[in-house]
Write a protein that holds these residues in place. Structure first.
Motif, PDB file in Angstrom:
ATOM      1  N   CYS A   1       0.969  -1.576  -0.165  1.00 60.63           N
ATOM      2  CA  CYS A   1      -0.438   0.352   0.259  1.00 60.63           C
ATOM      3  C   CYS A   1       1.217   1.106  -0.157  1.00 60.63           C
ATOM      4  O   CYS A   1       2.087   0.648   0.116  1.00 60.63           O
ATOM      5  N   GLU A   2       0.266   2.472  -0.304  1.00 61.59           N
ATOM      6  CA  GLU A   2       1.485   3.624  -0.278  1.00 61.59           C
ATOM      7  C   GLU A   2       0.723   4.956  -0.803  1.00 61.59           C
ATOM      8  O   GLU A   2      -0.778   4.688  -1.249  1.00 61.59           O
ATOM      9  N   ILE A   3       1.113   5.887  -0.627  1.00 60.27           N
ATOM     10  CA  ILE A   3       0.346   7.319  -0.806  1.00 60.27           C
ATOM     11  C   ILE A   3       0.968   7.847  -1.953  1.00 60.27           C
ATOM     12  O   ILE A   3       2.230   7.801  -1.872  1.00 60.27           O
ATOM     13  N   GLU A   4       0.499   8.513  -2.388  1.00 61.31           N
ATOM     14  CA  GLU A   4       0.908   9.425  -3.156  1.00 61.31           C
ATOM     15  C   GLU A   4       0.099  11.388  -3.344  1.00 61.31           C
ATOM     16  O   GLU A   4      -0.491  11.236  -3.780  1.00 61.31           O
ATOM     17  N   LYS A   5       1.660  12.138  -3.364  1.00 61.77           N
ATOM     18  CA  LYS A   5       0.773  13.500  -3.398  1.00 61.77           C
ATOM     19  C   LYS A   5       1.629  14.464  -4.779  1.00 61.77           C
ATOM     20  O   LYS A   5       3.277  14.112  -5.018  1.00 61.77           O
ATOM     21  N   ASN A   6       0.706  14.514  -5.579  1.00 63.47           N
ATOM     22  CA  ASN A   6       1.836  15.444  -6.661  1.00 63.47           C
ATOM     23  C   ASN A   6       0.932  16.610  -6.658  1.00 63.47           C
ATOM     24  O   ASN A   6      -0.027  17.121  -6.821  1.00 63.47           O
ATOM     25  N   THR A   7       1.504  17.540  -7.034  1.00 62.71           N
ATOM     26  CA  THR A   7       0.754  19.295  -6.635  1.00 62.71           C
ATOM     27  C   THR A   7       0.790  19.715  -7.923  1.00 62.71           C
ATOM     28  O   THR A   7      -0.111  20.795  -7.970  1.00 62.71           O
ATOM     29  N   GLU A   8      -0.100  18.443  -9.034  1.00 61.84           N
ATOM     30  CA  GLU A   8      -0.653  19.259 -10.524  1.00 61.84           C
ATOM     31  C   GLU A   8      -1.858  19.373  -9.969  1.00 61.84           C
ATOM     32  O   GLU A   8      -2.848  18.932 -10.972  1.00 61.84           O
ATOM     33  N   ARG A   9      -2.107  17.850  -9.212  1.00 65.22           N
ATOM     34  CA  ARG A   9      -3.239  17.285  -8.613  1.00 65.22           C
ATOM     35  C   ARG A   9      -3.745  17.848  -7.604  1.00 65.22           C
ATOM     36  O   ARG A   9      -2.953  17.688  -6.420  1.00 65.22           O
ATOM     37  N   GLU A  10      -5.417  17.944  -7.396  1.00 60.84           N
ATOM     38  CA  GLU A  10      -5.437  18.215  -6.340  1.00 60.84           C
ATOM     39  C   GLU A  10      -5.484  16.908  -5.508  1.00 60.84           C
ATOM     40  O   GLU A  10      -6.215  15.838  -6.050  1.00 60.84           O
ATOM     41  N   GLY A  11      -5.491  16.660  -3.760  1.00 58.56           N
ATOM     42  CA  GLY A  11      -5.835  15.185  -2.795  1.00 58.56           C
ATOM     43  C   GLY A  11      -4.491  14.301  -3.158  1.00 58.56           C
ATOM     44  O   GLY A  11      -3.736  14.980  -3.718  1.00 58.56           O
ATOM     45  N   VAL A  12      -4.660  13.355  -2.738  1.00 56.84           N
ATOM     46  CA  VAL A  12      -3.837  12.565  -2.912  1.00 56.84           C
ATOM     47  C   VAL A  12      -4.362  11.105  -3.670  1.00 56.84           C
ATOM     48  O   VAL A  12      -4.790  11.112  -3.547  1.00 56.84           O
ATOM     49  N   SER A  13      -3.127  11.177  -3.668  1.00 56.31           N
ATOM     50  CA  SER A  13      -3.914   8.951  -4.412  1.00 56.31           C
ATOM     51  C   SER A  13      -3.100   7.960  -3.669  1.00 56.31           C
ATOM     52  O   SER A  13      -2.222   7.890  -2.665  1.00 56.31           O
ATOM     53  N   LEU A  14      -4.719   6.958  -3.449  1.00 53.12           N
ATOM     54  CA  LEU A  14      -3.995   5.993  -2.513  1.00 53.12           C
ATOM     55  C   LEU A  14      -4.172   4.834  -3.268  1.00 53.12           C
ATOM     56  O   LEU A  14      -5.117   4.625  -4.422  1.00 53.12           O
ATOM     57  N   ARG A  15      -2.955   3.771  -2.655  1.00 53.89           N
ATOM     58  CA  ARG A  15      -2.691   2.714  -3.623  1.00 53.89           C
ATOM     59  C   ARG A  15      -2.744   1.969  -2.281  1.00 53.89           C
ATOM     60  O   ARG A  15      -2.187   1.397  -1.789  1.00 53.89           O
ATOM     61  N   GLY A  16      -3.308   0.667  -3.435  1.00 52.67           N
ATOM     62  CA  GLY A  16      -3.226  -0.981  -2.422  1.00 52.67           C
ATOM     63  C   GLY A  16      -3.382  -2.205  -3.663  1.00 52.67           C
ATOM     64  O   GLY A  16      -3.655  -2.051  -4.653  1.00 52.67           O
ATOM     65  N   GLY A  17      -2.633  -3.405  -3.043  1.00 50.55           N
ATOM     66  CA  GLY A  17      -2.598  -4.240  -4.399  1.00 50.55           C
ATOM     67  C   GLY A  17      -1.896  -5.476  -3.393  1.00 50.55           C
ATOM     68  O   GLY A  17      -1.501  -5.663  -2.355  1.00 50.55           O
ATOM     69  N   LEU A  18      -1.800  -6.683  -3.954  1.00 51.78           N
ATOM     70  CA  LEU A  18      -1.999  -7.457  -3.103  1.00 51.78           C
ATOM     71  C   LEU A  18      -1.417  -8.673  -4.464  1.00 51.78           C
ATOM     72  O   LEU A  18      -1.691  -8.501  -6.038  1.00 51.78           O
ATOM     73  N   GLU A  19      -0.297 -10.069  -3.945  1.00 46.10           N
ATOM     74  CA  GLU A  19       0.373 -11.041  -5.221  1.00 46.10           C
ATOM     75  C   GLU A  19       0.153 -12.064  -4.179  1.00 46.10           C
ATOM     76  O   GLU A  19       0.736 -11.732  -3.516  1.00 46.10           O
ATOM     77  N   TYR A  20       0.293 -13.410  -5.198  1.00 43.86           N
ATOM     78  CA  TYR A  20       0.044 -14.289  -4.705  1.00 43.86           C
ATOM     79  C   TYR A  20       0.202 -15.232  -5.960  1.00 43.86           C
ATOM     80  O   TYR A  20       0.379 -15.312  -6.956  1.00 43.86           O
ATOM     81  N   GLU A  21       1.443 -16.376  -5.271  1.00 46.63           N
ATOM     82  CA  GLU A  21       2.324 -17.164  -6.082  1.00 46.63           C
ATOM     83  C   GLU A  21       1.044 -18.423  -6.247  1.00 46.63           C
ATOM     84  O   GLU A  21       1.195 -19.393  -5.251  1.00 46.63           O
ATOM     85  N   ALA A  22       0.402 -18.505  -6.747  1.00 44.60           N
ATOM     86  CA  ALA A  22      -0.121 -19.372  -7.337  1.00 44.60           C
ATOM     87  C   ALA A  22       0.047 -20.781  -7.325  1.00 44.60           C
ATOM     88  O   ALA A  22       0.169 -21.564  -6.649  1.00 44.60           O
ATOM     89  N   PHE A  23       1.092 -20.923  -8.566  1.00 37.89           N
ATOM     90  CA  PHE A  23       1.716 -21.683  -8.843  1.00 37.89           C
ATOM     91  C   PHE A  23       3.922 -21.415  -8.381  1.00 37.89           C
ATOM     92  O   PHE A  23       3.865 -20.292  -8.473  1.00 37.89           O
ATOM     93  N   LYS A  24       4.436 -22.211  -9.256  1.00 33.82           N
ATOM     94  CA  LYS A  24       5.700 -21.910  -8.917  1.00 33.82           C
ATOM     95  C   LYS A  24       6.351 -20.923 -10.433  1.00 33.82           C
ATOM     96  O   LYS A  24       5.610 -20.888 -11.182  1.00 33.82           O
ATOM     97  N   ASN A  25       6.621 -19.435 -10.157  1.00 36.47           N
ATOM     98  CA  ASN A  25       6.728 -18.815 -10.776  1.00 36.47           C
ATOM     99  C   ASN A  25       5.918 -17.984 -11.114  1.00 36.47           C
ATOM    100  O   ASN A  25       5.928 -17.236 -12.885  1.00 36.47           O
ATOM    101  N   PHE A  26       4.369 -18.747 -10.763  1.00 35.59           N
ATOM    102  CA  PHE A  26       3.002 -17.719 -11.094  1.00 35.59           C
ATOM    103  C   PHE A  26       2.380 -17.058 -10.705  1.00 35.59           C
ATOM    104  O   PHE A  26       2.258 -17.618  -9.971  1.00 35.59           O
ATOM    105  N   TYR A  27       2.044 -15.390 -10.643  1.00 42.12           N
ATOM    106  CA  TYR A  27       1.361 -14.884 -10.221  1.00 42.12           C
ATOM    107  C   TYR A  27       0.002 -14.292 -10.667  1.00 42.12           C
ATOM    108  O   TYR A  27       0.216 -13.827 -11.429  1.00 42.12           O
ATOM    109  N   LEU A  28      -0.194 -14.442  -9.290  1.00 31.94           N
ATOM    110  CA  LEU A  28      -1.452 -13.278  -9.780  1.00 31.94           C
ATOM    111  C   LEU A  28      -2.124 -12.137  -8.465  1.00 31.94           C
ATOM    112  O   LEU A  28      -1.041 -12.620  -8.037  1.00 31.94           O
ATOM    113  N   ARG A  29      -2.530 -11.253  -9.096  1.00 30.29           N
ATOM    114  CA  ARG A  29      -2.685  -9.789  -8.665  1.00 30.29           C
ATOM    115  C   ARG A  29      -3.817  -9.117  -9.464  1.00 30.29           C
ATOM    116  O   ARG A  29      -4.048  -9.172  -9.990  1.00 30.29           O
ATOM    117  N   ALA A  30      -3.503  -8.519  -7.700  1.00 27.68           N
ATOM    118  CA  ALA A  30      -4.655  -7.924  -8.380  1.00 27.68           C
ATOM    119  C   ALA A  30      -4.321  -6.533  -7.384  1.00 27.68           C
ATOM    120  O   ALA A  30      -3.460  -6.301  -6.453  1.00 27.68           O
TER     121      ALA A  30
END
Length: 274
Positions: free
Chosen positions: A199-228
């Protein structure tokens, strides 16, 4: 007339959402995880937080392409090269947003150093060039970006990053337009061997407010990843896949915007050496 008007409208909206596009998170993994990148390691950290390339121990080449809303006029292309050396890691990068009629270009020279588990530092010097088409001239600027990471515990890593901290300006503009200042802070947490969240937060002086971000990664099989993931300002829902085979890693992602629709991202990284 309807199609040209729609195209112009979408391009203008894209500039409002992402301009300037010099600091768009790069890489299929980041794109699939809601744009989370500040606490990530690897080749594309050169673009997102250069401290994250401090651990690279292989000669690496990366290529990345984003088809934003399936419009060639809003395409995003990137390439990066990292070379580990005895005193750290060196990198070269190139980004381009737009087309021949309007484009934003970024050339980067990066360096990262590992000072132990609690501190990694990265610095990138940038040359920025905006091409406004045949009759509208060009603008350029020189700036830099700085990043830090810290492996606080075995499972928790923190990252912070700033682009253009001293507010350089674009040359050849009537009002000496200032480049945006962008600040990011975030964390990555390894819940299990196969499951990580960011998770992270970003502030860009060109935009109002902030951007909030979150993500998950799961290695379903060896070297194969699912993300959202998800992101606010602009609001995006993201997902994707990743696969590693020998010396090649392929990451594919899709992002859904509630108004503008879908964007597709694909990245490849080639790693050579022990």
């Amino acid at each position: 007339m309807k199609k040209p008007l729609l195209l112009i409208t979408l391009i203008v909206l894209s500039f409002n959402l992402f301009a300037h596009d010099f600091i768009n998170p790069i890489g299929g993994r980041a794109a699939a995880m809601g744009g989370c990148s500040v606490a990530s390691r690897g080749l594309w950290a050169m673009q997102n937080n250069p401290a994250g390339m401090a651990y690279l121990d292989k000669f690496s080449l990366g290529l990345y392409y984003e088809n934003r809303w399936f419009l060639p006029e809003t395409a995003y292309k990137s390439a990066a090269l990292a070379v580990p050396v005895k005193f750290g890691c060196l990198g070269l990068s190139f980004n381009q947003f737009g087309s021949s009629k309007y484009s934003e270009n970024k050339f980067g020279l990066a360096y990262a150093k590992d000072f132990g588990p609690y501190l990694q530092i990265g610095l990138q010097l940038d040359y920025l060039l905006i091409n406004n088409g045949e009759n509208y001239g060009k603008q350029s600027a020189v700036t830099f970006e700085l990043g830090l990471q810290s492996q606080v515990t075995e499972k928790l890593r923190l990252g912070t990053y700033i682009f253009n901290p001293v507010s350089f300006k674009l040359k050849q503009t009537l009002n000496q337009e200032k480049l945006p200042i962008v600040f990011r802070f975030g964390l990555a947490y390894q819940f299990t061997k196969d499951f990580v969240g960011q998770c992270e937060i970003e502030k860009n002086t060109e935009r109002e407010g902030v951007s909030l971000r979150g993500g998950l990664e799961y290695e379903a099989f060896k070297n194969f990843y699912l993300r959202a993931g998800l992101q606010t300002n602009p609001g995006l829902l993201t997902f994707g896949l990743g696969y590693e085979i020998r010396f090649v890693r392929i990451d594919v992602a899709a992002q859904l915007h509630q108004v503008l629709g879908a964007s597709i991202q694909i990245g490849m990284i080639f790693s050579i050496g022990k």
